[in-house]
Structure formats: structure tokens, C-alpha cells
Scaffold this active site. Structure first.
Site, PDB file in Angstrom:
ATOM      1  N   TRP A 130      -7.580  37.939 -16.654  1.00  0.00           N
ATOM      2  CA  TRP A 130      -8.648  38.458 -15.791  1.00  0.00           C
ATOM      3  C   TRP A 130      -9.149  39.756 -16.447  1.00  0.00           C
ATOM      4  O   TRP A 130      -8.325  40.648 -16.724  1.00  0.00           O
ATOM      5  CB  TRP A 130      -8.041  38.734 -14.415  1.00  0.00           C
ATOM      6  CG  TRP A 130      -8.972  39.252 -13.371  1.00  0.00           C
ATOM      7  CD1 TRP A 130     -10.216  38.778 -13.056  1.00  0.00           C
ATOM      8  CD2 TRP A 130      -8.711  40.338 -12.467  1.00  0.00           C
ATOM      9  NE1 TRP A 130     -10.739  39.499 -12.009  1.00  0.00           N
ATOM     10  CE2 TRP A 130      -9.841  40.462 -11.635  1.00  0.00           C
ATOM     11  CE3 TRP A 130      -7.640  41.206 -12.282  1.00  0.00           C
ATOM     12  CZ2 TRP A 130      -9.929  41.414 -10.635  1.00  0.00           C
ATOM     13  CZ3 TRP A 130      -7.721  42.159 -11.286  1.00  0.00           C
ATOM     14  CH2 TRP A 130      -8.849  42.262 -10.469  1.00  0.00           C
ATOM     15  N   ASP A 211       1.183  38.630 -10.763  1.00  0.00           N
ATOM     16  CA  ASP A 211      -0.060  38.714  -9.996  1.00  0.00           C
ATOM     17  C   ASP A 211      -0.216  37.387  -9.253  1.00  0.00           C
ATOM     18  O   ASP A 211      -0.378  36.333  -9.876  1.00  0.00           O
ATOM     19  CB  ASP A 211      -1.232  38.964 -10.954  1.00  0.00           C
ATOM     20  CG  ASP A 211      -2.536  39.240 -10.206  1.00  0.00           C
ATOM     21  OD1 ASP A 211      -2.534  39.133  -8.959  1.00  0.00           O
ATOM     22  OD2 ASP A 211      -3.546  39.549 -10.856  1.00  0.00           O
ATOM     23  N   LYS A 246      -8.228  35.257  -1.041  1.00  0.00           N
ATOM     24  CA  LYS A 246      -8.639  33.870  -1.247  1.00  0.00           C
ATOM     25  C   LYS A 246      -8.004  32.954  -0.204  1.00  0.00           C
ATOM     26  O   LYS A 246      -8.690  32.159   0.426  1.00  0.00           O
ATOM     27  CB  LYS A 246      -8.249  33.379  -2.644  1.00  0.00           C
ATOM     28  CG  LYS A 246      -8.197  34.433  -3.714  1.00  0.00           C
ATOM     29  CD  LYS A 246      -9.541  34.793  -4.294  1.00  0.00           C
ATOM     30  CE  LYS A 246      -9.366  36.046  -5.137  1.00  0.00           C
ATOM     31  NZ  LYS A 246     -10.395  36.395  -6.026  1.00  0.00           N
TER      32      LYS A 246
HETATM   33  C1  LMR Z   1     -12.478  36.844  -9.947  1.00  0.00           C
HETATM   34  O1  LMR Z   1     -11.742  36.806 -10.933  1.00  0.00           O
HETATM   35  O2  LMR Z   1     -13.647  36.418  -9.956  1.00  0.00           O
HETATM   36  C2  LMR Z   1     -11.950  37.419  -8.659  1.00  0.00           C
HETATM   37  O3  LMR Z   1     -10.633  37.803  -8.809  1.00  0.00           O
HETATM   38  C3  LMR Z   1     -12.810  38.467  -8.099  1.00  0.00           C
HETATM   39  C4  LMR Z   1     -12.822  39.734  -8.895  1.00  0.00           C
HETATM   40  O4  LMR Z   1     -12.595  40.783  -8.292  1.00  0.00           O
HETATM   41  O5  LMR Z   1     -13.059  39.709 -10.107  1.00  0.00           O
END
Ligand code: LMR
Length: 396
Positions: A130, A211, A246
Site C-alpha cells: 500500500w 496490517d 471496510k
Molecule cells: C486503499 O488502499 O485504497 C484504501 O486503503 C484507502 C486508502 O486510504 O488508501
């Protein structure tokens, strides 16, 4: 002070979501930010949440501050959902849980805490991860580095390379792992691979930071915790950042939890006292509404059953869109193998689209995808999927 300030680049995910909102096209498609959408393209408020809110309005007697670590009932129920209330980690008292503003808040408090108690350790993130992971960890002053994770040739976890990397990480470093529904690839380790990873992590003397943002979106509430449970070993030290954005659809209420597992209750209490300083010097104490909703649902048998059934509906819809997407792309581009799209877990899939192809899709066809090629499958509907596959096929 501000005259010389440079423009910052837009956020890799939320920036695209903002660009989507500004796009005047009427046939635009948004597959960027990880929010669930129902068959009509809306992000609904769950019925169980509406009912919990009705009850909260009736029963809430004060708006005074929560404690620094949040609502005790929420902390207890969040911990039970992660580990199971009979688990030794829970019954021994060696897990301290703090309510946080979302899963991102939990990650930031975790990073501030690690930096405070062990200043020089690095944090290892999967390649890819992420995009906000390294940003959050670096904002807390930690060095963020990567380990090999995803093999685009096979669309699966590069387990041997990952294990080799883990075996050369310095003892005491922190390794960030996605409990399920890996963001951005959708590729999770198998149960056997989770065991190998946990063995290697503990043999190397690393601290896992897990996470857990998508519990229930992969295979089920218990099934999705299997990787986490592989790390729940006697005497282990472990950190879990969990999110209820979510699985309860509570995105804008910002509700998450940080659970810190120490070797014994006394150590857990001391670590908690340090984590509370991180919170107090940041946002002081968390907002109440999301925690009230989650606690009301989890402690009432009927509401909990209703939640589990709504969660199952969301999961089934995601998996059905995955299958349809995979079948339709295979029909439109028979020379390519798209079976992996159906095999992944959670909302995200790596499309294999290059950044240039993603840009072309956005600029020419108003299809919005994260530039690393991540697609939010939950943004597809029966109404837009055919058009979407045609547009993707046209740039491949
Ligand atoms: C995502 O990866 O789209 C979600 O976890 C929302 C975010 O805050 O990025």
C-alpha cells in the site's frame, strides 16, 4: 513562511479519487480507492450499522472525552475478534489494545511507539505494498525498506525469495505483513506459506506488524485470521493494526485498533503506557462514534448475526465480480491468461497494466485505476463491466 512552499504531489490513491470527482464524463468508471460498492455502484451504510446508530442515539448520555486508549468495551471486542476470546494471548492479559482513528491511525501509533522504544530499527514492507505504508512509517522517523513479495510472471507470492530476504533481516527489525487480501496485489500466502513465514520471522528475531484491514473480505472472518494466528505463538511479541472501515463500511468514521502483544501482562501494560503518550501527543484521544457502533454490533447476538450476513453479501459480490472480470477479459483477449483475476482475494487485483496504459485509460476513456495497475474489483457493476473490459482490452 508560506511564500516559498512547493506544491506537493497528489496522493497516489486519494489524489486519483479527487481527479475522478472532477471529471465531467458521464460514463466514467472509478476503480481507485478501496471502498466497497454494491451492485448499483453505491457504498451503502450497512443495516446493522443503522440499527446500532439508532440505539446509540437513544442510550448515549455524554459527549465527554474517551480515555486515551479509547472505549474499553470496543478494545475488548476488537481484541476478541482478532484472536478469539479463549486464546491465551487474550486470557493472559499480555495483549494491550488501543482504539485508534482508522487502521492508518493504528499504523502511525505503532510506528511512533516502535521509534520511541527502539529508535534504530527499520521496517520492512512487501514489494509492492500500500503506497501509504512507507509514507506513514517514514513520517514517524523510521527507515522503510522492502522485501520481495509478488511475482508478476506467475501472479503469486515469491515465497522462496521472500523467505531468503527474511532470513537476512537484522534481528529486532519490524516486518509489515498484510493479514489477508494483500493490497495492492490480491495475492496472499497459502496456509503452509504462512507457517514458513512465521517460522522465519521468529527464528530471525523480527517483530511482525500485521496490517489487518480486510478481515472478512477474503474467505471469512475466521479464515482470514489464519495467517495472523500462525504468529500467535507462546511468548511471541507481535503488533496488529486492524481497521473496521471496510468490514463494517465505516470508512469516514475512522475506526481502527492497535493491539500490542508482549511476552507477559506486565510488559504489555508498560508498552501501553508508552503508546498512550504517542496518542496523547498526537490526537489526544480517539473519536467515539465508530467505536460505539462496532461495540454495539459485536456485543449483541442478533446484530452480530446481521453484520456477518451483510459481510458475507459484500464478500460474495466481490468474488462474483472477480469471476466475471476474469471471464470477460479472457473472452476479449484470448491470447492472455486472466485466470489469476478470479483467484485473488479481497477488493484488489494487479491488472498487469503499465503506468502508461493506466494514464491512457484515464485520459482517453475516463477509467480511473491506481498507477501501479491496482484495480478495485468492487468498483465494477453489471452495468459497467462490459464497457470497462472493452476499454482495458483497447489499451493492452
Ligand atoms: C486503499 O488502499 O485504497 C484504501 O486503503 C484507502 C486508502 O486510504 O488508501
Amino acid at each position: 513562511m508560506f511564500q516559498q512552499v512547493e506544491q506537493a504531489p497528489p496522493d497516489a490513491i486519494l489524489g486519483l479519487n479527487e481527479a475522478f470527482q472532477r471529471d465531467p464524463a458521464t460514463d466514467k468508471i472509478n476503480l481507485t480507492v478501496g471502498v466497497f460498492k454494491d451492485a448499483s455502484g453505491k457504498t451503502p451504510v450497512l443495516n446493522c450499522v443503522k440499527e446500532a446508530e439508532r440505539r446509540l442515539v437513544q442510550s448515549e448520555a455524554t459527549k465527554s472525552y474517551l480515555g486515551i486508549d479509547g472505549m474499553p468495551k470496543f478494545d475488548e471486542l476488537a481484541r476478541n475478534l482478532l484472536f478469539g476470546e479463549e486464546h491465551e494471548i487474550v486470557t493472559s492479559g499480555r495483549c494491550a489494545t488501543l482504539q485508534t482513528p482508522g487502521g492508518t491511525g493504528a499504523l502511525r501509533v505503532a510506528a511512533d511507539l516502535v521509534k520511541k522504544v527502539s529508535a534504530n530499527v527499520k521496517i520492512w514492507c512487501s514489494d509492492p505494498t500500500w503506497p501509504n505504508h512507507p509514507s506513514v512509517f517514514r513520517a514517524a522517523g523510521m527507515e522503510s525498506v522492502t522485501y520481495p513479495y509478488f511475482d508478476p510472471a506467475t501472479n503469486s507470492v515469491k515465497i522462496d525469495e521472500m523467505l531468503n530476504a527474511v532470513r537476512s533481516m537484522p534481528s529486532g527489525d519490524v516486518i509489515c505483513l498484510h493479514a489477508c487480501c494483500h493490497n495492492p496485489t490480491g495475492a496472499d500466502p497459502s496456509p503452509e506459506q504462512w507457517k514458513q513465514i512465521a517460522d522465519a520471522v521468529y527464528e530471525q528475531g523480527l517483530i511482525p506488524l500485521i496490517d489487518f484491514a480486510y478481515q472478512g473480505f477474503g474467505d471469512g472472518l475466521q479464515e482470514d485470521a489464519a495467517g495472523l494466528h500462525e504468529f500467535c505463538r507462546p511468548g511471541c511479541e507481535l503488533i496488529v493494526a486492524s481497521s473496521y472501515s471496510k468490514n463494517f463500511g465505516l470508512y469516514r468514521e475512522r475506526i481502527g485498533a492497535l493491539s500490542i502483544v508482549a511476552t507477559d501482562e506486565d510488559a504489555a501494560q508498560r508498552v501501553l503506557s508508552q503508546a498512550k503518550i504517542c496518542v496523547r501527543t498526537n490526537y489526544s484521544n480517539p473519536p467515539a462514534h465508530g467505536a460505539g457502533i462496532v461495540a454495539t454490533i459485536l456485543e449483541d447476538a442478533d446484530l452480530r448475526a446481521a453484520w456477518e450476513s451483510e459481510l458475507t453479501e459484500m464478500r460474495d459480490r466481490i468474488n462474483s465480480m472477480r469471476r466475471q472480470f476474469s471471464e470477460m477479459m479472457s473472452a476479449k483477449c484470448p491470447q492472455r491468461d486472466f485466470s489469476y483475476l478470479a483467484e485473488g482475494r479481497g477488493m484488489f487485483s494487479f491488472s498487469g497494466l503499465t503506468a502508461e496504459q493506466v494514464d491512457l485509460l484515464r485520459e482517453k476513456h475516463s477509467v480511473y485505476i491506481v498507477r501501479n495497475g491496482r484495480i478495485n474489483v468492487a468498483g465494477m457493476t453489471d452495468d459497467n463491466i462490459e464497457q470497462l473490459c472493452d476499454r482495458i482490452a483497447s489499451v493492452l
